[in-house]
Design an enzyme around this catalytic site. Sequence first.
Site, PDB file in Angstrom:
ATOM      1  CG  ASN A 317     -57.946  16.656  -2.347  1.00 64.36           C
ATOM      2  OD1 ASN A 317     -59.091  16.492  -2.742  1.00 64.36           O
ATOM      3  ND2 ASN A 317     -57.620  17.623  -1.516  1.00 64.36           N
ATOM      4  CG  ASP A 326     -64.183  20.053  -3.755  1.00 68.77           C
ATOM      5  OD1 ASP A 326     -63.235  20.259  -2.965  1.00 68.77           O
ATOM      6  OD2 ASP A 326     -64.321  20.657  -4.837  1.00 68.77           O
ATOM      7  CD  GLU A 353     -56.686  19.252   5.390  1.00 64.33           C
ATOM      8  OE1 GLU A 353     -56.851  20.233   4.631  1.00 64.33           O
ATOM      9  OE2 GLU A 353     -55.605  18.673   5.524  1.00 64.33           O
TER      10      GLU A 353
END
Length: 451
Positions: A317, A326, A353
């Site tokens: 990220n 994503d 996650e």
Amino acid sequence: MAGRKDARHVSVATIKDDHNRILLIEDSPAMTMLLRQRMEEETGADVVCCDSLASARVCLQTQQFTLALTGLNLPDAPRGEIVGLLGDFGVPTIVFTAIFDPEARERYAEKKIIDYIVKDGKRTIETVLQTVSRILSNRAFTILVVDDARSARSGLVEILARQNFRVLEAHSGKQALEILEAEEIIDLVVTDYHMPDMDGYELTRRIRETRSSEEMRIVGVSSSNDRWLSASFLKAGACDFIYRPFVPEELQCRIDNNIETLKQIQRLRYLADRDYLTGLSNRRCFFEKTKQMEEARLPGQCSSVAILDIDHFKRINDTYGHEAGDRVLKMVADTLTEICAPAKHFAARLGGEEFALYLRNTDAFQAHSFCELIRQQIEELVMEVNKHEIAVTISIGVVETETGESFDNNLNAADQLLYLAKSNGRNRVYSTLTLPEAMAAAKSSAVAELF
Ligand SMILES: [Mg+2]
């Protein structure tokens, strides 16, 4: 069961798979073009167009059609002769007409058309599309008709079969219960009241002992003069009631409303169970379903539970942005779905996650190698984002569920093994089989104290 219900929610896709073919007979080129395009887009069916009775006859002689949609007055058949031709070929027909009067309504009823649509301006196209979609998707629903009188029963069956429903019949309450026991995919029961062995009220009451109105709709029918009967039926758990004699169109509308309610309930349930991003089941659904599956587990049958987590997910990220994150989540989810599907193992996204797996009929050894297979497959995946290749690894903790232990405790044990897998270098599977190794590698005594 879950798969079947889920399949309905993507009704357009289901319809596409069935290769439906619709015959559209209309002499206005503009209307034809518009209807054809919208129907092909929204139902996925092939649409064959004709502008006259003569050309329709040629099409009917050479091709099979799921249903026909026709205007009533054609240049070479001004008095609705097309309906007779479609009837001769046994094609279920929807008529659209400019004028609607009681006489026309009776005429259509005789010709056994499925439905008629009055052209009333803006809403016409939408109504046509809704009707066509409804008729095509009706095929996924099964209705059981229960009536001791053969002619009454076959009358009901005919009306429902014409609407493209899958229809089963029972001549008594007892037989209805037997069919319900054997066939788990009945969506709606239409039952008569007066029957020798068991009346419709009692049948409704018995059905409701095991199936709620969210799963199965019940519609009562009777020619009785007793005006209290409808209330009794509804209180016993029926969703609707119709007094005979009824107009077929009324029965059809009430059945449609009940099926529509069922579809909406199923759709809401599907959405409530789903993780929006990955399409996997969500945390709530995982706990609910696994609880049921554990309760249904027979003595001697084993099961295992795993928790897995993407390694260093935050870095993805931070480095490539949330959109890349994503996509990684989605890629992991898709891989889990693919690997779990053949053995009907159950995968869910718990949050962030973190994912969970419920492995049916799987002991500790099988569970460990299954998780190892998942770990390897994920490790081999490469995803390209903005010309960067991203690869990820996962860590997994897995245990065979212990009978007599609460599911939460089993899950907790898997979670603690996951914690060890993480603290001992990541990209590995830890189970009770690797526990000695895990313990030896655990550097902190705090970790060792977990066991
Ligand atoms: Mg009867």
